[in-house]
Design an enzyme around this catalytic site. Structure first.
Site, mmCIF file in Angstrom:
data_model
loop_
_atom_site.group_PDB
_atom_site.id
_atom_site.type_symbol
_atom_site.label_atom_id
_atom_site.label_comp_id
_atom_site.label_asym_id
_atom_site.label_seq_id
_atom_site.Cartn_x
_atom_site.Cartn_y
_atom_site.Cartn_z
ATOM 1 N N SER A 1 36.393 34.754 23.248
ATOM 2 C CA SER A 1 37.463 33.772 23.483
ATOM 3 C C SER A 1 36.960 32.698 24.433
ATOM 4 C CB SER A 1 38.696 34.418 24.141
ATOM 5 O OG SER A 1 39.678 33.422 24.367
ATOM 6 N N TYR B 1 46.042 29.896 25.364
ATOM 7 C CA TYR B 1 45.275 31.050 25.843
ATOM 8 C C TYR B 1 46.222 32.190 26.212
ATOM 9 C CZ TYR B 1 41.807 33.581 28.723
ATOM 10 O OH TYR B 1 40.957 34.526 29.262
ATOM 11 N N ALA C 1 39.910 42.474 25.926
ATOM 12 C CA ALA C 1 39.894 41.697 27.162
ATOM 13 C C ALA C 1 41.179 40.905 27.243
ATOM 14 C CB ALA C 1 38.698 40.746 27.157
ATOM 15 N N LYS D 1 46.593 35.801 24.286
ATOM 16 C CA LYS D 1 46.284 37.064 24.965
ATOM 17 C C LYS D 1 47.503 37.993 24.979
ATOM 18 C CE LYS D 1 41.955 36.440 26.236
ATOM 19 N NZ LYS D 1 40.881 37.341 25.802
ATOM 20 N N ARG E 1 35.426 25.749 35.490
ATOM 21 C CA ARG E 1 35.936 26.760 36.429
ATOM 22 C C ARG E 1 35.549 26.393 37.856
ATOM 23 N NH1 ARG E 1 38.136 31.142 35.244
ATOM 24 N NH2 ARG E 1 38.607 31.431 33.053
HETATM 25 N N1 UDP Z 1 40.038 24.006 40.754
HETATM 26 C C1 UDP Z 1 39.732 23.060 41.714
HETATM 27 N N2 UDP Z 1 38.639 22.234 41.516
HETATM 28 C C2 UDP Z 1 37.856 22.320 40.411
HETATM 29 C C3 UDP Z 1 38.150 23.296 39.443
HETATM 30 C C4 UDP Z 1 39.254 24.124 39.639
HETATM 31 O O1 UDP Z 1 40.408 22.946 42.741
HETATM 32 O O2 UDP Z 1 36.887 21.530 40.314
HETATM 33 C C5 UDP Z 1 41.193 24.885 40.971
HETATM 34 C C6 UDP Z 1 42.141 25.024 39.785
HETATM 35 O O3 UDP Z 1 43.103 23.992 39.759
HETATM 36 C C7 UDP Z 1 42.759 26.385 40.057
HETATM 37 C C8 UDP Z 1 41.620 27.152 40.738
HETATM 38 O O4 UDP Z 1 40.711 26.183 41.212
HETATM 39 O O5 UDP Z 1 43.826 26.276 40.954
HETATM 40 C C9 UDP Z 1 40.895 28.121 39.799
HETATM 41 O O6 UDP Z 1 40.567 27.408 38.641
HETATM 42 P P1 UDP Z 1 39.725 28.031 37.452
HETATM 43 O O7 UDP Z 1 39.668 27.016 36.386
HETATM 44 O O8 UDP Z 1 38.447 28.569 37.956
HETATM 45 O O9 UDP Z 1 40.550 29.307 36.936
HETATM 46 P P2 UDP Z 1 42.086 29.671 36.741
HETATM 47 O O10 UDP Z 1 42.273 30.784 37.683
HETATM 48 O O11 UDP Z 1 42.967 28.491 37.097
HETATM 49 O O12 UDP Z 1 42.202 30.050 35.324
#
Ligand code: UDP
Length: 331
Positions: A79, A149, A118, A153, A190
């Site tokens: 995924s 997503y 998962a 899931k 991420r």
């Molecule tokens: N985030 C951030 N800056 C970035 C990328 C992500 O502040 O450059 C924040 C995002 O808005 C979220 C958190 O970090 O609140 C985790 O984001 P991620 O995409 O890793 O995973 P999520 O838990 O949101 O699926």
């Protein structure tokens, strides 16, 4: 003829899938990896190709899948899994969670195999219960950007339970919380690879929102251990696997700046739509049922992860996968 147990791992070339392949090889299994390489990368598993006990199918699990021979276990890890990925390929995301799991369950029924799927903390959406226990039903917006997503899931869990109750299939459901480690894609959007990549390129770290939202990050080896134990357990209901050590994204950015020894500043962007404000797994069930809890703290896990990212080439470091996805950040 070898008489190893045989496991099919979908999403084998992805971050988690590839670590699972490694683990099952180490445990003496014959591993059949499957991936259509939309977000997975062969580089993650190329070290396994010389092994006799590993084979790879470049195949889309959302279409009919055929695997010859006996199968003892199927792990469905295919995924897209980052918010930007599933914005970019929403239909595939929905299909791999729905049609993909249906194919896996059908195959499992035919082979009398045990299936582990998962699932994700995203089934809890933007949670109103904290920390999240498995009994919480979640707060998900089906038509929001994360809906493709989250709902895939959730459907996947429902389908898996239906095969369990109706067909008596042996099934396991792991709800995975934020996980990190080597082989994450540097530019999948991420937060951890984003911050490390920015620090390595000498860019400012982009905090979405005011940085007060929280996450709880689990090192990949701990996660894999939890999944392995769950697979071999006899528990069919969902189990949270994650590290309860919760941190705000603002503090996390500071940790990354310290870790990388860079002098970067942080800059603030708008928070993406439906971005969960807080997330922390309640792992009581994993502790009690699997005698599992994380053993690698963030300092150690980040050190190992940083070593991996530092080893990437300049070309890899500068590759921007998602430059067209500025609309990810919408008020
Ligand atoms: N985030 C951030 N800056 C970035 C990328 C992500 O502040 O450059 C924040 C995002 O808005 C979220 C958190 O970090 O609140 C985790 O984001 P991620 O995409 O890793 O995973 P999520 O838990 O949101 O699926």
């Amino acid at each position: 003829m070898e008489n190893r147990k045989r496991v099919l791992i979908t999403g084998a070339a992805g971050f988690l899938g590839s670590h699972l392949c490694d683990r099952f090889i180490k445990e003496g299994f014959h591993v059949i990896g499957m991936d259509n390489l939309i977000t997975g990368r062969l580089k993650n598993i190329e070290h396994l190709f010389p092994l006799e006990q590993f084979e790879f199918y470049n195949n889309d699990v959302s279409k009919f899948i055929h695997v010859p021979g006996q199968l003892d276990y199927i792990l469905h890890f295919a995924s897209p899994a980052s918010p930007i990925d599933y914005l970019k390929i929403p239909i595939q995301t929905l299909k791999v969670g729905s049609l993909g799991i249906h194919n896996c369950l059908g195959l499992a029924k035919a082979k009398n195999a045990r299936v582990l799927i998962a699932s994700t903390s995203e089934v809890y959406g933007d949670p109103t219960v904290h920390p999240q226990t498995e009994e919480y039903w979640g707060n998900v917006n089906p038509v929001g950007p994360r809906g493709v997503y989250d709902e895939a899931k959730r459907f996947q869990e429902a389908m898996t339970m239906a095969y369990h109750t109706y067909h008596g299939l042996e099934t396991r459901i792991v709800r995975i919380f934020n996980t990190y480690g080597p082989r994450m894609r540097l530019n999948d959007g991420r937060v951890l690879p984003a911050f490390i990549g920015q620090a390595l390129r000498g860019e400012d770290l982009t905090i979405f929102g005011d940085g007060s939202q929280t996450r709880s990050f689990c090192y990949v080896d701990d996660l894999v251990e939890g999944i392995y134990r769950l697979l071999l357990s006899d528990y069919a209901m969902p189990v949270n696997i994650g590290n309860p050590d919760e941190i705000s994204i603002g503090d996390f950015a500071e940790e990354i700046i310290k870790l990388t020894g860079t002098d970067q500043k942080v800059v603030y962007h708008d928070l993406p739509v439906n971005d969960p404000k807080q997330r922390q797994p309640d792992i009581t069930k994993a502790i009690e049922l699997l005698d599992w809890q994380p053993t690698i703290d963030r300092a150690e896990g980040l050190k190992r992860t940083y070593a991996y990212f530092k080893s990437l080439t300049t070309e890899e470091l500068n590759q921007k996968e998602h430059k067209d996805f500025d609309h990810y950040i919408v008020k």
